[in-house]
Scaffold this motif. Structure first.
Motif, PDB file in Angstrom:
ATOM      1  N   ILE A  92       0.583  -1.496  -0.065  1.00 62.96           N
ATOM      2  CA  ILE A  92       0.043  -0.054   0.173  1.00 62.96           C
ATOM      3  C   ILE A  92       1.075   0.935  -0.247  1.00 62.96           C
ATOM      4  N   ASP A  93       1.953   1.358   0.281  1.00 63.30           N
ATOM      5  CA  ASP A  93       2.835   2.231   0.908  1.00 63.30           C
ATOM      6  C   ASP A  93       3.373   2.714  -0.545  1.00 63.30           C
ATOM      7  N   VAL A  94       3.794   2.170  -1.259  1.00 65.09           N
ATOM      8  CA  VAL A  94       4.277   1.810  -2.526  1.00 65.09           C
ATOM      9  C   VAL A  94       3.383   2.023  -3.533  1.00 65.09           C
ATOM     10  N   ILE A  95       2.279   1.699  -3.567  1.00 65.11           N
ATOM     11  CA  ILE A  95       2.144   2.592  -4.417  1.00 65.11           C
ATOM     12  C   ILE A  95       0.737   3.551  -3.895  1.00 65.11           C
ATOM     13  N   LEU A  96       1.247   4.114  -3.132  1.00 63.53           N
ATOM     14  CA  LEU A  96       0.519   5.668  -2.036  1.00 63.53           C
ATOM     15  C   LEU A  96       2.076   6.335  -3.009  1.00 63.53           C
ATOM     16  N   SER A  97       2.987   5.844  -3.285  1.00 62.81           N
ATOM     17  CA  SER A  97       4.585   6.967  -2.852  1.00 62.81           C
ATOM     18  C   SER A  97       4.773   6.940  -4.655  1.00 62.81           C
ATOM     19  N   HIS A  98       4.095   5.672  -5.051  1.00 62.86           N
ATOM     20  CA  HIS A  98       4.401   5.436  -6.795  1.00 62.86           C
ATOM     21  C   HIS A  98       2.976   5.515  -7.350  1.00 62.86           C
ATOM     22  N   PRO A  99       1.942   5.608  -7.948  1.00 61.52           N
ATOM     23  CA  PRO A  99       0.640   5.556  -8.099  1.00 61.52           C
ATOM     24  C   PRO A  99       0.827   4.786  -9.860  1.00 61.52           C
ATOM     25  N   SER A 100       2.284   5.414 -10.648  1.00 58.39           N
ATOM     26  CA  SER A 100       2.534   5.163 -11.386  1.00 58.39           C
ATOM     27  C   SER A 100       2.319   3.987 -12.145  1.00 58.39           C
ATOM     28  N   ALA A 101       3.518   2.834 -11.024  1.00 55.30           N
ATOM     29  CA  ALA A 101       3.709   1.795 -10.795  1.00 55.30           C
ATOM     30  C   ALA A 101       2.397   1.185 -10.609  1.00 55.30           C
ATOM     31  N   ALA A 102       0.889   0.883 -10.267  1.00 52.24           N
ATOM     32  CA  ALA A 102       0.240   0.123  -9.405  1.00 52.24           C
ATOM     33  C   ALA A 102      -1.183   0.268 -10.896  1.00 52.24           C
ATOM     34  N   ARG A 103      -0.425   0.141 -12.165  1.00 51.00           N
ATOM     35  CA  ARG A 103      -1.117   0.941 -13.269  1.00 51.00           C
ATOM     36  C   ARG A 103      -1.751  -1.263 -13.280  1.00 51.00           C
ATOM     37  N   SER A 104      -3.018  -0.854 -14.203  1.00 49.57           N
ATOM     38  CA  SER A 104      -3.495  -2.935 -14.269  1.00 49.57           C
ATOM     39  C   SER A 104      -2.964  -2.439 -15.479  1.00 49.57           C
ATOM     40  N   ALA A 105      -2.701  -4.281 -15.746  1.00 51.22           N
ATOM     41  CA  ALA A 105      -1.920  -5.243 -16.598  1.00 51.22           C
ATOM     42  C   ALA A 105      -2.787  -4.796 -17.679  1.00 51.22           C
ATOM     43  N   LEU A 106      -3.836  -4.791 -18.001  1.00 55.91           N
ATOM     44  CA  LEU A 106      -5.025  -4.413 -18.283  1.00 55.91           C
ATOM     45  C   LEU A 106      -5.645  -2.793 -18.949  1.00 55.91           C
ATOM     46  N   LEU A 107      -5.055  -2.693 -19.708  1.00 57.80           N
ATOM     47  CA  LEU A 107      -4.957  -0.946 -19.837  1.00 57.80           C
ATOM     48  C   LEU A 107      -7.027  -1.262 -19.994  1.00 57.80           C
ATOM     49  N   ALA A 130      -3.686  -2.652  -6.585  1.00 58.88           N
ATOM     50  CA  ALA A 130      -4.337  -2.498  -4.940  1.00 58.88           C
ATOM     51  C   ALA A 130      -5.740  -4.201  -5.267  1.00 58.88           C
ATOM     52  N   GLY A 131      -5.989  -4.246  -6.753  1.00 60.70           N
ATOM     53  CA  GLY A 131      -7.170  -5.547  -6.483  1.00 60.70           C
ATOM     54  C   GLY A 131      -6.563  -7.016  -6.305  1.00 60.70           C
ATOM     55  N   GLN A 165      -5.254   6.831  -4.351  1.00 58.83           N
ATOM     56  CA  GLN A 165      -6.539   7.760  -4.987  1.00 58.83           C
ATOM     57  C   GLN A 165      -6.555   7.591  -6.670  1.00 58.83           C
ATOM     58  N   GLY A 166      -7.719   7.598  -7.489  1.00 59.76           N
ATOM     59  CA  GLY A 166      -6.936   7.276  -8.722  1.00 59.76           C
ATOM     60  C   GLY A 166      -7.656   5.835  -8.762  1.00 59.76           C
ATOM     61  N   ALA A 167      -7.175   5.498  -9.798  1.00 58.82           N
ATOM     62  CA  ALA A 167      -7.153   3.680  -9.727  1.00 58.82           C
ATOM     63  C   ALA A 167      -7.125   2.607  -9.344  1.00 58.82           C
ATOM     64  N   PRO A 168      -5.929   3.192  -8.416  1.00 58.54           N
ATOM     65  CA  PRO A 168      -6.134   2.148  -7.372  1.00 58.54           C
ATOM     66  C   PRO A 168      -7.071   2.146  -6.017  1.00 58.54           C
ATOM     67  N   ARG A 169      -7.366   3.188  -6.105  1.00 57.07           N
ATOM     68  CA  ARG A 169      -8.738   3.160  -5.398  1.00 57.07           C
ATOM     69  C   ARG A 169      -9.495   2.081  -6.084  1.00 57.07           C
ATOM     70  N   GLN A 170     -10.267   2.685  -6.763  1.00 59.40           N
ATOM     71  CA  GLN A 170     -11.233   2.232  -7.504  1.00 59.40           C
ATOM     72  C   GLN A 170     -10.866   1.239  -8.058  1.00 59.40           C
ATOM     73  N   HIS A 171      -9.759   0.054  -8.404  1.00 53.29           N
ATOM     74  CA  HIS A 171      -9.321  -1.040  -8.710  1.00 53.29           C
ATOM     75  C   HIS A 171      -9.783  -2.009  -6.821  1.00 53.29           C
ATOM     76  N   ALA A 172      -9.483  -1.281  -5.629  1.00 58.64           N
ATOM     77  CA  ALA A 172      -9.997  -1.867  -5.107  1.00 58.64           C
ATOM     78  C   ALA A 172     -11.455  -2.272  -4.421  1.00 58.64           C
ATOM     79  N   ILE A 173     -11.764  -0.595  -4.637  1.00 57.59           N
ATOM     80  CA  ILE A 173     -13.376  -0.012  -4.921  1.00 57.59           C
ATOM     81  C   ILE A 173     -13.972  -2.033  -5.264  1.00 57.59           C
ATOM     82  N   VAL A 174     -14.082  -1.852  -6.398  1.00 57.78           N
ATOM     83  CA  VAL A 174     -14.262  -3.057  -7.466  1.00 57.78           C
ATOM     84  C   VAL A 174     -14.258  -4.602  -6.936  1.00 57.78           C
ATOM     85  N   ILE A 175     -13.293  -4.985  -6.440  1.00 52.51           N
ATOM     86  CA  ILE A 175     -13.162  -6.204  -6.127  1.00 52.51           C
ATOM     87  C   ILE A 175     -13.748  -6.277  -4.712  1.00 52.51           C
TER      88      ILE A 175
END
Length: 195
Positions: free
Chosen positions: A103-118, A135-136, A172-182
């Motif tokens: 979670i800390d890495v996702i927070l500090s490096h949000p671009s690294a938390a993109r999904s493998a499926l764009l 995040a998922g 924030q952003g897509a990582p949060r949305q990914h967690a919400i979806v799961i």
């Protein structure tokens, strides 16, 4: 015949302790070879590890600096989405530390938390995108948190679980949305235990 040789894959499968030692040695030299970490953490190499070695691997990954870990975050969280479930019951402190680190890495490096499926311009499949995002992966591990299967109806969730889930949902952003979806895939389950 043209034969492709993959020496680190072979080392990771046949001698996983030596492979991890090599990665730890490299980390001691401030070198974090992305490709080798991805190979080491792949299902092909780590699919049959016992829980002790998985916990040791999780400790080593959790001790890496955020920046280098961000480079192979997807591979690390994908590995942990499987290994974490085993680790959770026997090594809950390692489990908690690893999730907190991710979670800390996702927070500090949000671009690294993109999904493998764009997503495409015309269609966005949030479920498949979330299943294939760091995040998922972590949300999926939380759904399998130790002791949740023993909760009584409307007993509420353990404080440790709530803390991790809230930290994940505070992204924030897509990582949060990914967690919400799961988590939303498990709404009935969530309401069953929460008062």
């Amino acid at each position: 015949f043209h034969q492709i040789k993959k020496p680190f894959t072979g080392l990771s499968v046949e001698y996983p302790i030596l492979a991890l030692k090599a990665l730890i040695h490299a980390a001691g030299q401030n070198e974090y070879p992305k490709r080798e970490w991805e190979i080491f953490l792949s299902t092909e190499c780590r699919g049959n590890d016992d829980v002790r070695f998985s916990a040791f691997t999780a400790c080593m990954v959790s001790n890496l600096p955020d920046g280098p870990l961000a480079a192979f975050l997807h591979s690390a969280t994908d590995w942990f989405s499987k290994a974490g479930i085993l680790i959770s019951s026997e090594f809950p402190d390692v489990y908690h530390k690893a999730i907190t680190k991710f979670i800390d890495v996702i927070l500090s490096h949000p671009s690294a938390a993109r999904s493998a499926l764009l997503p495409t311009k015309t269609n966005r499949d949030w479920v498949f995108e979330s299943i294939n995002a760091p995040a998922g992966h972590i949300a999926n591990v939380l759904v399998n948190y130790p002791g949740l299967d023993e909760l009584q109806e409307e007993s509420g969730f353990p404080d440790e679980w709530l803390e991790l889930a809230e930290n994940l949902l505070s992204l924030q952003g897509a990582p949060r949305q990914h967690a919400i979806v799961i988590f939303s895939l498990h709404l009935n389950w969530l309401f069953h235990f929460e008062v």
